[in-house]
Design a protein around this motif. Structure first.
Motif: not given
Length: 312
Positions: A213-236
């Motif tokens: 089951l894949y669930i998507a969430f409409p809305g801007d509040d579902a977007v982590p943006g540049a600073d809300g996620a570790n985009w440069g992470a070394d592992s999943w």
């Protein structure tokens, strides 16, 4: 009380990439499985397997109450999980399992946004970023398409995936193109597939059962943006952990929870987790395009249902 227990369980699961499915999400999964095909098919005619039926659809049955969109087939079927290796081809996490992929693209659909974050990565890395392939593009005659953005789903927004009795968080990172013979659904990066089913997943060996089951969430509040996620992470694991807090908040939409998502009054503030307004899913703070998307007395202001722009 039900939602308070859920929140406590989620807090206790912090830092755990492959978490148990919370009770509200499990109940949602079970009810959809029992119901069969969805009623509000936003787009249909898609395949999960080349030799299977074209009865899979993007479902909007719970847009008005939970503000979510998901994939559903006929009967008890959801979707499968094919493996996507698009994006960064080498470097972090590369253990060679994508080497036998027969359909790998050099970039993902939102490469420009990822690079624009300026976090030291030029694109999503299939080994590091657990992303979901969601939406169908193409211009072939009679080809089935679906644009999630028309329903408020934003690029690189957090998605929830129920697979192998686990709940995994990922981001919407790529789309299905018309480079094959049939319009397909049910695909995710090799890192997300690994989180679900282990290292037996390769670029040419996915999960064929239609129970994901894949669930998507409409809305801007579902977007982590540049600073809300570790985009440069070394592992999943590190990346998935960085979006866990947002994912935990978003799944509260299912069966009640966060008023900012049209999912009910906040149980953390003494609420019961269910909407008090007369049009569930369109209450104060819910995403909207026009005033018609908002229950009285609210209007659509800056994409959110409310009365005072300063409060949105």
């Amino acid at each position: 009380m039900r939602n308070q227990v859920l929140l406590s369980a989620l807090v206790g699961a912090a830092g755990v990439a492959a978490r148990d499915v919370p009770s509200n999400v499990q109940s949602f999964y079970d009810s959809l499985k029992a119901k069969g095909a969805c009623s509000n098919k936003l787009a249909t005619g898609f395949y999960a397997n080349d030799d299977g039926p074209n009865t899979f659809a993007y479902c909007g049955d719970h847009l008005s109450d939970y503000n979510v969109i998901y994939l559903k087939g006929s009967g008890s079927a959801f979707a499968d999980m094919d493996i996507d290796c698009d994006g960064e081809q080498n470097g972090k996490g590369d253990d060679g399992r994508c080497g036998n992929s027969q359909d790998t693209q050099a970039i993902t659909s939102f490469q420009d946004i990822v690079e624009g974050y300026k976090k030291g990565v030029k694109d999503l890395n299939a080994y590091v970023h657990p992303y979901v392939v969601f939406g169908n593009t193409g211009s072939k005659s009679g080809w089935k398409t679906f644009d999630p953005q028309k329903y408020g789903i934003k690029p690189l927004s957090v998605m929830a995936v129920v697979c192998n009795n686990k709940l995994i968080y990922g981001v919407w990172g790529d789309e299905n193109g018309d480079d094959g013979d049939k319009p397909m659904v049910g695909e995710a990066s090799i890192s997300l597939a690994t989180a679900c089913f282990g290292t037996s997943m390769t670029g040419n060996n996915g999960h064929d059962e239609t129970d994901v089951l894949y669930i998507a969430f409409p809305g801007d509040d579902a977007v982590p943006g540049a600073d809300g996620a570790n985009w440069g992470a070394d592992s999943w694991q590190a990346f998935e952990s960085s979006i866990e807090g947002l994912g935990n908040k978003l799944i509260q939409r299912i069966g009640g929870g966060d008023p900012g998502n049209g999912g009910g009054d906040d149980p953390g503030n003494g609420g019961d987790g269910f909407d008090d307004c007369e049009w569930p899913g369109h209450c104060e703070g819910a995403s909207c395009s026009t005033d018609d998307d908002c229950s009285d007395p609210w209007a659509c202001i800056n994409g959110k249902c409310g009365t005072d722009p300063a409060l949105l």
